[in-house]
Design an enzyme around this catalytic site. Sequence first.
Site, PDB file in Angstrom:
ATOM      1  N   TYR A 118     -70.638  15.634 -59.923  1.00  0.00           N
ATOM      2  CA  TYR A 118     -69.865  14.647 -60.666  1.00  0.00           C
ATOM      3  C   TYR A 118     -68.373  14.787 -60.339  1.00  0.00           C
ATOM      4  CZ  TYR A 118     -74.046  14.036 -63.686  1.00  0.00           C
ATOM      5  OH  TYR A 118     -75.313  13.783 -64.184  1.00  0.00           O
ATOM      6  N   ARG A 161     -64.629  14.597 -60.425  1.00  0.00           N
ATOM      7  CA  ARG A 161     -63.686  14.294 -61.519  1.00  0.00           C
ATOM      8  C   ARG A 161     -62.370  14.989 -61.245  1.00  0.00           C
ATOM      9  NH1 ARG A 161     -67.812  14.598 -66.727  1.00  0.00           N
ATOM     10  NH2 ARG A 161     -69.090  13.009 -65.790  1.00  0.00           N
ATOM     11  N   LYS A 186     -78.054  15.717 -58.036  1.00  0.00           N
ATOM     12  CA  LYS A 186     -78.107  14.656 -59.029  1.00  0.00           C
ATOM     13  C   LYS A 186     -76.774  13.925 -58.955  1.00  0.00           C
ATOM     14  CE  LYS A 186     -78.583  14.265 -64.025  1.00  0.00           C
ATOM     15  NZ  LYS A 186     -78.894  14.946 -65.257  1.00  0.00           N
ATOM     16  N   ILE A 187     -76.853  12.624 -58.733  1.00  0.00           N
ATOM     17  CA  ILE A 187     -75.613  11.852 -58.573  1.00  0.00           C
ATOM     18  C   ILE A 187     -75.594  10.660 -59.533  1.00  0.00           C
ATOM     19  CG2 ILE A 187     -75.102  12.487 -56.163  1.00  0.00           C
ATOM     20  CD1 ILE A 187     -76.472   9.832 -55.310  1.00  0.00           C
ATOM     21  N   GLY A 244     -77.298   7.988 -67.036  1.00  0.00           N
ATOM     22  CA  GLY A 244     -76.079   7.398 -67.572  1.00  0.00           C
ATOM     23  C   GLY A 244     -76.288   6.817 -68.955  1.00  0.00           C
TER      24      GLY A 244
HETATM   25  P1  FBP Z   1     -78.121  10.897 -68.915  1.00  0.00           P
HETATM   26  O1  FBP Z   1     -79.330  10.401 -68.196  1.00  0.00           O
HETATM   27  O2  FBP Z   1     -78.250  10.757 -70.398  1.00  0.00           O
HETATM   28  O3  FBP Z   1     -76.857  10.285 -68.366  1.00  0.00           O
HETATM   29  O4  FBP Z   1     -78.048  12.466 -68.637  1.00  0.00           O
HETATM   30  C1  FBP Z   1     -77.617  12.970 -67.417  1.00  0.00           C
HETATM   31  C2  FBP Z   1     -76.515  13.978 -67.611  1.00  0.00           C
HETATM   32  O5  FBP Z   1     -76.103  14.503 -66.382  1.00  0.00           O
HETATM   33  C3  FBP Z   1     -76.899  15.127 -68.546  1.00  0.00           C
HETATM   34  O6  FBP Z   1     -77.630  16.114 -67.892  1.00  0.00           O
HETATM   35  C4  FBP Z   1     -75.556  15.563 -69.036  1.00  0.00           C
HETATM   36  O7  FBP Z   1     -75.591  16.104 -70.318  1.00  0.00           O
HETATM   37  C5  FBP Z   1     -74.778  14.299 -69.081  1.00  0.00           C
HETATM   38  O8  FBP Z   1     -75.402  13.374 -68.220  1.00  0.00           O
HETATM   39  C6  FBP Z   1     -73.351  14.490 -68.662  1.00  0.00           C
HETATM   40  O9  FBP Z   1     -72.699  13.299 -68.840  1.00  0.00           O
HETATM   41  P2  FBP Z   1     -71.182  13.038 -68.502  1.00  0.00           P
HETATM   42  O10 FBP Z   1     -71.179  12.056 -67.381  1.00  0.00           O
HETATM   43  O11 FBP Z   1     -70.611  12.452 -69.753  1.00  0.00           O
HETATM   44  O12 FBP Z   1     -70.546  14.339 -68.140  1.00  0.00           O
END
Ligand code: FBP
Length: 250
Positions: free
Chosen positions: A143, A145, A174-175, A201
């Site tokens: 992710y 950021r 995981k993207i 998401g």
């Molecule tokens: P979702 O399918 O609910 O988006 O979950 C995926 C996830 O990566 C979770 O494992 C994690 O808690 C959350 O999204 C993190 O979300 P954010 O983008 O707010 O950091």
Amino acid sequence: MNYLSPILRNNRTFLLAYDHGLEHGPEDFLLEKSAEPEFILELAEKGNFSGVIFQKGIAEKYYQPWQNIVPLIVKLNGKTKWQAGEPYSPLICSPEYAKDLGAVAVGYTIYPGSKFEHLMFKEFGQVVEKAHNLGMAVIAWLYPRGKKIDNENNPQVVCYAARIGLELGADMIKIKWPLERKYLEKAVNLARPVKVVLAGGERISEEEFFKRTEEVIASGGCGLAVGRNIWQRKNALEIAKKLAKIIYQR
Ligand code: FBP
């Protein structure tokens, strides 16, 4: 050795993410039941998920009776939504302890672009080496950021994230959704042979989510690691079964 085999069915995966109690807080648990880990485990079993993702505490307190029923992935790092500034998600569980809890794979979130990326890269490197020695796969949440990232769904940003997963030695990455199918395809190719799963998401319409899942599979993606788009719905089990069909089809 294919570290991923315990969480693959037909070479695909469908993971139920449930680390939100730490990452977002109970405000995500819109339906009363979704605050209950037993409900999530039952959903994981009946909904044909190939694994459930917990933080260490939930795994310690709830997983043991489910050991031979639903594969466990323990998330090794985490942070709250209250963390201010550039993100850093510290290691809070070791791969060894995750294994003792019954995990067949571990997860770790990296925020490339954060001024703390070097810490996460270093921890992640050590996690991969230890987990592989224990015969476990490592799933990287990638992710991007930080100051330079304007939009984490930007296709260039998502494709870069996918490649970072390959470079850093993840077994699965995981993207976030890169807005269009063609970019997802690009991300999958850039990470090859590392398997790519899409994060769910925020909750979107059922139709939209089915379409997105079909696009993941059509793009060569391995499946989903999804939370809110499942357990924030009253018909969670029904949706899960339909998604499982799309994902595991050949
Ligand atoms: P979702 O399918 O609910 O988006 O979950 C995926 C996830 O990566 C979770 O494992 C994690 O808690 C959350 O999204 C993190 O979300 P954010 O983008 O707010 O950091």
